[in-house]
Design a protein around this motif. Structure first.
Motif, short mmCIF file in Angstrom:
data_model
loop_
_atom_site.label_atom_id
_atom_site.label_comp_id
_atom_site.label_asym_id
_atom_site.label_seq_id
_atom_site.Cartn_x
_atom_site.Cartn_y
_atom_site.Cartn_z
N LYS A 306 0.82 -1.21 0.00
CA LYS A 306 0.00 0.00 0.00
C LYS A 306 0.86 1.27 0.00
O LYS A 306 1.97 1.28 0.54
CB LYS A 306 -0.92 0.01 1.22
N ILE A 309 -2.19 7.42 -2.38
CA ILE A 309 -2.39 7.77 -3.79
C ILE A 309 -3.57 8.74 -3.91
O ILE A 309 -4.57 8.60 -3.20
CB ILE A 309 -2.67 6.49 -4.61
N PHE A 314 -5.54 8.78 -9.93
CA PHE A 314 -5.34 7.35 -10.12
C PHE A 314 -6.38 6.77 -11.07
O PHE A 314 -6.06 6.03 -12.02
CB PHE A 314 -5.38 6.66 -8.75
N ASP A 345 -3.07 -0.51 -2.73
CA ASP A 345 -2.08 -1.14 -3.59
C ASP A 345 -2.45 -0.78 -5.03
O ASP A 345 -3.44 -1.27 -5.57
CB ASP A 345 -2.11 -2.67 -3.38
N ALA A 346 -1.65 0.05 -5.65
CA ALA A 346 -1.99 0.59 -6.97
C ALA A 346 -2.09 -0.51 -8.02
O ALA A 346 -3.00 -0.52 -8.86
CB ALA A 346 -0.96 1.63 -7.38
N THR A 350 -5.62 -1.44 -9.71
CA THR A 350 -5.70 -1.13 -11.14
C THR A 350 -6.24 -2.34 -11.91
O THR A 350 -7.15 -2.23 -12.75
CB THR A 350 -4.31 -0.75 -11.69
#
Length: 452
Positions: A306, A309, A314, A345-346, A350
């Protein structure tokens, strides 16, 4: 493959049914044999008791014999007396005495059973002058013709024996022979339970074997279906990789072609944006193989990395890349005016959001509306499409592993049904939740809630 499995299941079910029918037949046959055996036992033991009424009480027997003679002689004197004979036979004054004596003997012989009985009059025939037969009474056994006993009905009773008696008279007044026939019927209370208790061991093994067969059948079928599912996963593995990699590959392909244009090369801002997109998708492509291999993990097993963001930025990046891969799909947005910072967590998120967007495209949407709100320290992402929608009966299964929405018996969309399962697990790993709102033919809305 599916047809073969269905055929195998059908044949197995038929064989199981035949085995159950055979078992039922054997149990029924044994039950009937035990019933006959029990009745024969009761019959033999009672026949010894009632071989002759005089063995029980000679006084009552003589009274009975005297009554028969008296009625016969009265008839010979006056033929009109015929109408009184049946009534007097059934209303004899020693009826209660003989009933009590017989009941006492039965209770002594069968102390563990409750026995009701009835002695029913069947025939009363006079042979006048020992030649011509005059049948005063001859009927089938009816409980209404009960002479002695406490039995209320012959429906549940069985015949022990018939008693035929003959009496002769040779005097100055008359010369005749008297033939009488009566039958002893007995009913043993709860005789069915007595027979079933005698069969208890057999019944136990019969039912145990049937339950065992059914259990083995169910376990086998489940194992067969599970093996088929595993086989399907192996067979479709290449399709799954293609599905998962389609977005970054498409984006890279489109971006590369755009870079070849002269006007793009001369525009430094656009050129750098495309390079940034290519680098980003390349990084994602490198990591996506591991993601595909691990996308069936439960949320407890997923390791998140993590970071704080900016949520709106995003999402704009995800939508921008998605729009490039699917230019024919119209995407509208309505983001919260305040730029919220969310810890997440990008990479995983995503992929999860892309799965939702691609799922909408797979099921026929032409437009997608994405909105965000911040409420009570929770960040909400709404993704709404105008696709075919999902029936209510299937909505509870949508996030199950390997489940794919089908139309009829056909899966029109590619994949293994891991996409939305993965989405659900990633959201749970972030300690959030995902909600589904859908109506068949009217599109679908996914509402993702994440702690801010």
């Amino acid at each position: 493959m599916k047809r073969k499995i269905n055929l195998l299941i059908s044949l197995s079910a038929v064989v199981l049914l035949l085995l159950c029918c055979m078992q039922l037949y054997l149990v029924t046959t044994t039950y009937n044999y035990k019933v006959a055996q029990f009745r024969s036992e009761v019959k033999d033991r009672l026949s010894k008791i009632t071989n002759d009424y005089s063995d029980i009480d000679s006084t009552i027997f003589h009274k009975k014999d005297f009554l028969y003679k008296e009625l016969a002689e009265n008839y010979l004197i006056d033929k009109n007396y015929r109408s009184q004979i049946k009534k007097q036979l059934l209303e004899n004054h020693f009826r209660k005495q003989l009933t009590d004596r017989l009941q006492k003997e039965f209770d002594k012989e069968f102390p563990d059973h409750s026995i009701d009985f009835a002695i029913v009059l069947n025939k009363f025939v006079i042979y006048n002058d020992a030649k011509a037969a005059d049948t005063l009474f001859a009927e089938k056994p009816f409980i209404e013709n009960k002479m002695y006993g406490n039995l209320a009905s012959l429906d549940d009773a069985f015949l022990i024996r018939n008693y035929v008696g003959t009496t002769s008279a040779n005097s100055t007044k008359s010369n005749y022979k008297l033939l009488t026939e009566d039958a002893l019927y007995v009913s043993v209370k709860n005789w069915e339970m007595i027979v079933l208790k005698r069969m208890s061991l057999l019944l136990f093994f019969a039912f145990a074997s049937i339950i065992t067969l059914i259990s083995i059948f169910v376990i086998t079928i489940k194992a067969l279906i599970k093996q088929k599912k595993i086989s399907d996963i192996k067979t479709d593995f290449i399709n799954n990789i293609t599905h998962e990699l389609k977005t970054p590959l498409t984006t890279l392909s489109v971006s590369t072609k755009i870079l070849e244009r002269k006007e793009v090369k001369e525009n430094e801002v656009v050129y750098n944006q495309l390079l940034s997109t290519i680098n980003r998708q390349n990084d994602r492509l490198q990591s996506l193989i591991d993601q595909v291999m691990s996308n069936s993990l439960g949320f407890e097993e997923i390791e998140l990395h993590k970071e704080k963001i900016k949520a709106n930025a995003f999402l704009k990046t995800i939508i921008s890349d998605f729009s490039m891969a699917y230019p024919n799909v119209k995407i509208e947005t309505n983001f919260d005016q305040n730029e919220s910072q969310v810890t997440l967590d990008a990479f995983h998120l995503t992929t999860a959001i892309n799965n939702v967007l691609e799922n909408a495209v797979k099921y026929g949407c032409k437009a997608i509306f994405v909105s965000t709100t911040l409420k009570n320290n929770h960040f909400y992402i709404s993704i709404e499409d105008d696709g075919i929608g999902i029936a209510k009966s299937k909505q509870s299964l949508l996030f199950d592993k390997f489940y794919r929405v089908e139309q009829g018996n056909v899966h029109n969309a590619k994949g293994l049904g891991l996409g939305l399962y993965y989405v659900d697990q990633i959201i749970k790993a972030h300690k959030g939740s995902i909600q589904l709102v859908s109506h068949l033919g009217k599109g679908t809305q996914f509402i993702v809630m994440l702690p801010s």
